[in-house]
Design a protein around this motif. Structure first.
Motif, PDB file in Angstrom:
ATOM      1  N   ASN A  89     -55.786  69.798  53.859  1.00  0.00           N
ATOM      2  CA  ASN A  89     -54.794  70.802  54.239  1.00  0.00           C
ATOM      3  C   ASN A  89     -54.992  71.377  55.641  1.00  0.00           C
ATOM      4  OD1 ASN A  89     -57.128  72.088  53.471  1.00  0.00           O
ATOM      5  ND2 ASN A  89     -56.113  73.724  52.362  1.00  0.00           N
ATOM      6  N   ASP A  90     -56.017  70.947  56.345  1.00  0.00           N
ATOM      7  CA  ASP A  90     -56.253  71.374  57.734  1.00  0.00           C
ATOM      8  C   ASP A  90     -57.166  70.338  58.390  1.00  0.00           C
ATOM      9  OD1 ASP A  90     -56.104  72.888  60.026  1.00  0.00           O
ATOM     10  OD2 ASP A  90     -57.648  74.319  59.399  1.00  0.00           O
ATOM     11  N   PRO A  91     -56.689  69.102  58.532  1.00  0.00           N
ATOM     12  CA  PRO A  91     -57.551  67.991  58.956  1.00  0.00           C
ATOM     13  C   PRO A  91     -58.106  68.166  60.375  1.00  0.00           C
ATOM     14  CG  PRO A  91     -55.378  67.217  58.246  1.00  0.00           C
ATOM     15  CD  PRO A  91     -55.323  68.686  58.282  1.00  0.00           C
ATOM     16  N   ILE A  92     -59.397  67.961  60.495  1.00  0.00           N
ATOM     17  CA  ILE A  92     -60.086  68.094  61.777  1.00  0.00           C
ATOM     18  C   ILE A  92     -59.502  67.158  62.839  1.00  0.00           C
ATOM     19  CG2 ILE A  92     -62.306  67.789  62.942  1.00  0.00           C
ATOM     20  CD1 ILE A  92     -63.627  68.778  60.317  1.00  0.00           C
ATOM     21  N   PRO A  93     -59.146  65.893  62.525  1.00  0.00           N
ATOM     22  CA  PRO A  93     -58.625  65.016  63.580  1.00  0.00           C
ATOM     23  C   PRO A  93     -57.389  65.573  64.294  1.00  0.00           C
ATOM     24  CG  PRO A  93     -59.216  63.703  61.693  1.00  0.00           C
ATOM     25  CD  PRO A  93     -59.325  65.148  61.275  1.00  0.00           C
ATOM     26  N   LEU A  94     -56.633  66.412  63.622  1.00  0.00           N
ATOM     27  CA  LEU A  94     -55.433  66.958  64.250  1.00  0.00           C
ATOM     28  C   LEU A  94     -55.751  68.084  65.232  1.00  0.00           C
ATOM     29  CD1 LEU A  94     -53.003  66.903  61.210  1.00  0.00           C
ATOM     30  CD2 LEU A  94     -53.437  65.135  62.934  1.00  0.00           C
ATOM     31  N   THR A  95     -57.048  68.403  65.352  1.00  0.00           N
ATOM     32  CA  THR A  95     -57.484  69.407  66.328  1.00  0.00           C
ATOM     33  C   THR A  95     -58.313  68.783  67.449  1.00  0.00           C
ATOM     34  OG1 THR A  95     -59.565  69.962  65.199  1.00  0.00           O
ATOM     35  CG2 THR A  95     -57.573  71.149  64.497  1.00  0.00           C
ATOM     36  N   ARG A  96     -58.574  67.481  67.348  1.00  0.00           N
ATOM     37  CA  ARG A  96     -59.437  66.795  68.314  1.00  0.00           C
ATOM     38  C   ARG A  96     -58.598  65.905  69.223  1.00  0.00           C
ATOM     39  NH1 ARG A  96     -63.141  69.506  69.259  1.00  0.00           N
ATOM     40  NH2 ARG A  96     -64.230  67.743  70.178  1.00  0.00           N
ATOM     41  N   ALA A  97     -58.750  66.059  70.519  1.00  0.00           N
ATOM     42  CA  ALA A  97     -57.929  65.336  71.496  1.00  0.00           C
ATOM     43  C   ALA A  97     -58.074  63.824  71.362  1.00  0.00           C
ATOM     44  CB  ALA A  97     -58.270  65.793  72.911  1.00  0.00           C
ATOM     45  N   TRP A  98     -59.299  63.327  71.184  1.00  0.00           N
ATOM     46  CA  TRP A  98     -59.477  61.873  71.083  1.00  0.00           C
ATOM     47  C   TRP A  98     -58.806  61.317  69.834  1.00  0.00           C
ATOM     48  CZ3 TRP A  98     -60.064  58.770  74.802  1.00  0.00           C
ATOM     49  CH2 TRP A  98     -60.825  59.113  75.914  1.00  0.00           C
ATOM     50  N   CYS A  99     -58.897  62.028  68.723  1.00  0.00           N
ATOM     51  CA  CYS A  99     -58.220  61.571  67.498  1.00  0.00           C
ATOM     52  C   CYS A  99     -56.713  61.575  67.700  1.00  0.00           C
ATOM     53  CB  CYS A  99     -58.599  62.455  66.309  1.00  0.00           C
ATOM     54  SG  CYS A  99     -60.326  62.288  65.789  1.00  0.00           S
ATOM     55  N   LEU A 100     -56.198  62.607  68.357  1.00  0.00           N
ATOM     56  CA  LEU A 100     -54.762  62.648  68.625  1.00  0.00           C
ATOM     57  C   LEU A 100     -54.354  61.513  69.561  1.00  0.00           C
ATOM     58  CD1 LEU A 100     -54.160  66.482  68.819  1.00  0.00           C
ATOM     59  CD2 LEU A 100     -53.314  64.893  67.079  1.00  0.00           C
ATOM     60  N   TRP A 101     -55.223  61.144  70.498  1.00  0.00           N
ATOM     61  CA  TRP A 101     -54.934  60.006  71.377  1.00  0.00           C
ATOM     62  C   TRP A 101     -54.840  58.721  70.553  1.00  0.00           C
ATOM     63  CZ3 TRP A 101     -52.735  58.790  75.609  1.00  0.00           C
ATOM     64  CH2 TRP A 101     -52.934  57.540  76.183  1.00  0.00           C
ATOM     65  N   GLU A 102     -55.761  58.536  69.616  1.00  0.00           N
ATOM     66  CA  GLU A 102     -55.725  57.355  68.759  1.00  0.00           C
ATOM     67  C   GLU A 102     -54.465  57.352  67.887  1.00  0.00           C
ATOM     68  OE1 GLU A 102     -60.605  57.241  68.641  1.00  0.00           O
ATOM     69  OE2 GLU A 102     -59.525  57.879  66.858  1.00  0.00           O
ATOM     70  N   ILE A 103     -54.092  58.514  67.369  1.00  0.00           N
ATOM     71  CA  ILE A 103     -52.856  58.628  66.585  1.00  0.00           C
ATOM     72  C   ILE A 103     -51.663  58.290  67.469  1.00  0.00           C
ATOM     73  CG2 ILE A 103     -51.321  60.239  65.375  1.00  0.00           C
ATOM     74  CD1 ILE A 103     -53.952  61.718  64.494  1.00  0.00           C
ATOM     75  N   TYR A 104     -51.650  58.853  68.679  1.00  0.00           N
ATOM     76  CA  TYR A 104     -50.554  58.582  69.616  1.00  0.00           C
ATOM     77  C   TYR A 104     -50.465  57.080  69.918  1.00  0.00           C
ATOM     78  CZ  TYR A 104     -48.105  57.984  73.983  1.00  0.00           C
ATOM     79  OH  TYR A 104     -47.263  57.519  74.945  1.00  0.00           O
ATOM     80  N   CYS A 105     -51.595  56.430  70.205  1.00  0.00           N
ATOM     81  CA  CYS A 105     -51.603  54.986  70.482  1.00  0.00           C
ATOM     82  C   CYS A 105     -51.052  54.211  69.289  1.00  0.00           C
ATOM     83  CB  CYS A 105     -53.015  54.512  70.817  1.00  0.00           C
ATOM     84  SG  CYS A 105     -53.649  55.078  72.409  1.00  0.00           S
ATOM     85  N   SER A 106     -51.340  54.677  68.090  1.00  0.00           N
ATOM     86  CA  SER A 106     -50.847  54.015  66.878  1.00  0.00           C
ATOM     87  C   SER A 106     -49.347  54.191  66.717  1.00  0.00           C
ATOM     88  CB  SER A 106     -51.537  54.591  65.640  1.00  0.00           C
ATOM     89  OG  SER A 106     -52.922  54.494  65.751  1.00  0.00           O
ATOM     90  N   LEU A 107     -48.898  55.414  66.836  1.00  0.00           N
ATOM     91  CA  LEU A 107     -47.492  55.719  66.583  1.00  0.00           C
ATOM     92  C   LEU A 107     -46.555  55.229  67.676  1.00  0.00           C
ATOM     93  CD1 LEU A 107     -47.838  59.330  65.143  1.00  0.00           C
ATOM     94  CD2 LEU A 107     -47.470  57.196  63.881  1.00  0.00           C
ATOM     95  N   SER A 108     -47.101  55.007  68.880  1.00  0.00           N
ATOM     96  CA  SER A 108     -46.236  54.590  69.987  1.00  0.00           C
ATOM     97  C   SER A 108     -46.011  53.082  70.021  1.00  0.00           C
ATOM     98  CB  SER A 108     -46.811  55.066  71.320  1.00  0.00           C
ATOM     99  OG  SER A 108     -48.049  54.447  71.574  1.00  0.00           O
ATOM    100  N   SER A 109     -46.608  52.355  69.092  1.00  0.00           N
ATOM    101  CA  SER A 109     -46.431  50.904  69.034  1.00  0.00           C
ATOM    102  C   SER A 109     -45.810  50.515  67.694  1.00  0.00           C
ATOM    103  CB  SER A 109     -47.775  50.193  69.188  1.00  0.00           C
ATOM    104  OG  SER A 109     -47.613  48.811  68.971  1.00  0.00           O
ATOM    105  N   SER A 110     -44.718  49.791  67.757  1.00  0.00           N
ATOM    106  CA  SER A 110     -44.057  49.366  66.518  1.00  0.00           C
ATOM    107  C   SER A 110     -44.868  48.321  65.760  1.00  0.00           C
ATOM    108  CB  SER A 110     -42.667  48.819  66.824  1.00  0.00           C
ATOM    109  OG  SER A 110     -42.758  47.693  67.669  1.00  0.00           O
ATOM    110  N   SER A 111     -45.876  47.734  66.423  1.00  0.00           N
ATOM    111  CA  SER A 111     -46.675  46.702  65.763  1.00  0.00           C
ATOM    112  C   SER A 111     -47.920  47.266  65.063  1.00  0.00           C
ATOM    113  CB  SER A 111     -47.095  45.643  66.783  1.00  0.00           C
ATOM    114  OG  SER A 111     -47.950  46.208  67.758  1.00  0.00           O
ATOM    115  N   VAL A 112     -48.097  48.588  65.094  1.00  0.00           N
ATOM    116  CA  VAL A 112     -49.279  49.200  64.492  1.00  0.00           C
ATOM    117  C   VAL A 112     -48.867  50.016  63.268  1.00  0.00           C
ATOM    118  CG1 VAL A 112     -51.206  50.813  64.848  1.00  0.00           C
ATOM    119  CG2 VAL A 112     -50.479  49.313  66.710  1.00  0.00           C
ATOM    120  N   THR A 113     -49.612  49.830  62.190  1.00  0.00           N
ATOM    121  CA  THR A 113     -49.412  50.610  60.973  1.00  0.00           C
ATOM    122  C   THR A 113     -50.519  51.642  60.883  1.00  0.00           C
ATOM    123  OG1 THR A 113     -48.447  48.691  59.864  1.00  0.00           O
ATOM    124  CG2 THR A 113     -49.216  50.497  58.461  1.00  0.00           C
ATOM    125  N   LEU A 114     -50.133  52.877  60.665  1.00  0.00           N
ATOM    126  CA  LEU A 114     -51.091  53.973  60.522  1.00  0.00           C
ATOM    127  C   LEU A 114     -51.184  54.355  59.052  1.00  0.00           C
ATOM    128  CD1 LEU A 114     -52.876  56.211  61.862  1.00  0.00           C
ATOM    129  CD2 LEU A 114     -50.807  57.616  61.923  1.00  0.00           C
TER     130      LEU A 114
END
Length: 177
Positions: A89-114
């Protein structure tokens, strides 16, 4: 032998470094079991896990451009990202810049499944939380604020924030994804 357990990465693991390593491994093993069962055991799961694959002493010297190009293209070539989330209910990765970068890299590519994985103790907490409050997930999601994310090195945070603003959806777009 050991070589049977080594192969080209099929899943990139995104996690917060402050997690208990046993929780991260439990999520990885659970994910691999489910994937391999779904495939009838015909395909093995191989993880790209930063603590084992990335020389942390060298990685700190890589220019940020490397993270925007080479690193990002590696996530795309792997094609699958497993995001370890805790607490649910309050995931640490959503507060960490590097994790958000990895999420962003995932979501910005149609060939990646998150995919999202919860440690076993968080799976039960999640079930209890949503059974008590059906809006619990929505309440957790509206607290996401990429602009407030932090990194150990302030320069990393600044670079990631700039990249999201300049080449991505901006903070609002990332929050909404």
């Amino acid at each position: 032998g050991g070589l049977a357990h080594v192969g080209r990465a099929t899943v990139f693991v995104s996690h917060a470094w402050r997690y208990d390593i046993n929780d991260v491994f439990a999520v990885m093993l659970d994910y691999a079991d489910k994937q391999e069962t779904a495939d009838g055991g015909s395909r093995k799961t191989y993880f790209w896990f930063d603590l084992f694959c990335n020389n942390q002493h060298k990685a700190i010297s890589y220019p940020f451009e490397w993270w925007c190009t080479t690193f990002r293209s590696q996530i795309e070539s792997i094609g699958q990202v497993l995001l370890v989330m805790s607490p649910w209910n309050d995931p640490i990765p959503l507060t960490r810049a590097w994790c958000l970068w990895e999420i962003y890299c995932s979501l910005s590519s149609s060939s990646v499944t998150l995919s999202i994985g919860l440690p076993p103790n968080q799976q039960q907490a999640y079930l209890e939380g949503v059974s008590e409050n059906m809006h619990a997930i929505t309440e957790a999601l509206v607290r996401i604020d990429a602009e407030r994310s932090e990194a150990f090195k302030p320069q990393d945070r600044d670079n990631i924030h700039r990249a999201v603003q300049e080449s991505g959806p901006g903070f609002l777009g990332l929050n909404m994804q």
